[in-house]
Scaffold this active site. Structure first.
Site, PDB file in Angstrom:
ATOM      1  N   ASP A  11       0.876  -1.155   0.000  1.00 27.45           N
ATOM      2  CA  ASP A  11       0.000   0.000   0.000  1.00 27.45           C
ATOM      3  C   ASP A  11       0.922   1.216   0.000  1.00 27.45           C
ATOM      4  OD1 ASP A  11      -1.440   1.851   2.590  1.00 27.45           O
ATOM      5  OD2 ASP A  11      -2.396   1.641   0.627  1.00 27.45           O
ATOM      6  N   ASP A  13       0.069   5.182   0.814  1.00 27.92           N
ATOM      7  CA  ASP A  13      -0.050   6.189   1.877  1.00 27.92           C
ATOM      8  C   ASP A  13      -0.107   5.534   3.262  1.00 27.92           C
ATOM      9  OD1 ASP A  13      -2.188   8.048  -0.333  1.00 27.92           O
ATOM     10  OD2 ASP A  13      -0.052   8.294   0.020  1.00 27.92           O
TER      11      ASP A  13
HETATM   12  O1  LIG Z   1      -3.386   4.041   1.574  1.00 29.37           O
HETATM   13  P1  LIG Z   1      -3.547   4.187   0.061  1.00 29.37           P
HETATM   14  O2  LIG Z   1      -4.512   3.194  -0.534  1.00 29.37           O
HETATM   15  O3  LIG Z   1      -2.178   4.184  -0.656  1.00 29.37           O
HETATM   16  O4  LIG Z   1      -4.152   5.696  -0.187  1.00 29.37           O
HETATM   17  C1  LIG Z   1      -5.086   6.239   0.708  1.00 29.37           C
HETATM   18  C2  LIG Z   1      -5.424   7.616   0.180  1.00 29.37           C
HETATM   19  O5  LIG Z   1      -5.935   7.515  -1.126  1.00 29.37           O
HETATM   20  C3  LIG Z   1      -6.484   8.312   0.972  1.00 29.37           C
HETATM   21  O6  LIG Z   1      -7.582   7.412   1.146  1.00 29.37           O
HETATM   22  C4  LIG Z   1      -8.691   8.072   1.757  1.00 29.37           C
HETATM   23  O7  LIG Z   1      -9.728   7.109   1.885  1.00 29.37           O
HETATM   24  P2  LIG Z   1     -11.023   7.178   0.901  1.00 29.37           P
HETATM   25  O8  LIG Z   1     -10.511   6.868  -0.498  1.00 29.37           O
HETATM   26  O9  LIG Z   1     -11.584   8.592   0.999  1.00 29.37           O
HETATM   27  O10 LIG Z   1     -11.942   6.107   1.447  1.00 29.37           O
HETATM   28  C5  LIG Z   1      -8.326   8.614   3.139  1.00 29.37           C
HETATM   29  O11 LIG Z   1      -8.022   7.512   3.989  1.00 29.37           O
HETATM   30  C6  LIG Z   1      -7.091   9.517   3.049  1.00 29.37           C
HETATM   31  O12 LIG Z   1      -6.655   9.861   4.342  1.00 29.37           O
HETATM   32  C7  LIG Z   1      -5.971   8.805   2.326  1.00 29.37           C
HETATM   33  O13 LIG Z   1      -4.884   9.702   2.108  1.00 29.37           O
HETATM   34 MG   LIG Z   2      -2.669   3.398   3.284  1.00 29.91          MG
END
Ligand SMILES: O=P(O)(O)OC[C@@H](O)[C@H]1O[C@@H](OP(=O)(O)O)[C@@H](O)[C@@H](O)[C@@H]1O
Ligand SMILES: [Mg+2]
Ligand SMILES: [Zn+2]
Length: 188
Positions: A11, A13
């Protein structure tokens, strides 16, 4: 030739770089953890294939665009390359929760795309490393072994799902570096 038993899917972020509840919206906000760059490098130099599968709903939400995301991933590839490592693939889901796609984790579409692009018959035995339950669920849907890191949303994930730490299946690590230390220690 990649092998599923020597593949680690990350993953992004909260695992590779700092996450934000306000999304990572610009190159300036894209802050890879130094330990993660080093960990990716150590893994790839030890013969592992390392790939990234990331939800990026911020694109669907209009917070940033594909070219900004591409700039982040160019930065990531060059940081890993300068350290002597390599990322085999970075795949992302640009869709929002209501778009009905098959690639937004916890659905496994990003992972099956990686499987096909890497020419693998299966992902059974590969590792999926994440900071959120949806990362682990996506991995387990296609036979990956789940590893949770406590960086990013990892502590929150553990607080919401304490059984993850006791299920005897999910491995929990303080960060990506600790996972790689453990994984490489076990190698001949
Ligand atoms: O952890 P990965 O998958 O690499 O990326 C997560 C991000 O796309 C964002 O995903 C969002 O979730 P929602 O997409 O709004 O449910 C939130 O959790 C944000 O805080 C976060 O930065
Ligand atoms: Mg993540
Ligand atoms: Zn998608």
């Amino acid at each position: 030739m990649p092998h599923a038993d020597k593949l680690v899917i990350l993953d992004r972020d909260g695992v590779i770089n700092r996450d934000s509840d306000d999304y990572v919206k610009s190159l300036d906000e894209f802050l890879p953890y130094p330990q993660a760059i080093d960990a990716i490098t150590r893994l790839s130099r030890a013969g592992w294939t390392v790939a990234v599968a990331t939800n990026q709903s911020g694109i669907a939400r209009g917070y940033y665009d594909e070219s900004t995301l591409a700039a982040m991933h160019d930065r990531l590839r060059s940081l890993v390359g300068q350290a002597g490592g390599e990322l085999a693939r970075i795949v992302h889901c640009p869709h929002g929760p209501d778009d009905g796609c098959d690639c937004r984790k916890p659905l496994p579409g990003l992972l099956t795309r990686l499987r096909d692009e890497l020419g693998l018959a299966t992902l059974e035995g590969s590792w999926m490393v994440g900071d959120s339950l949806r990362d682990l669920e996506a991995g387990e849907a296609v036979g990956c072994r789940p590893a949770l890191v406590r960086t990013g949303k990892g502590e929150r994930t553990l607080a919401k799902h304490p059984a993850l730490a006791e299920d005897g299946h999910t491995r929990v690590f303080v960060d990506l570096a600790a996972f790689v230390d453990w994984l490489l220690e076990g190698q001949p």
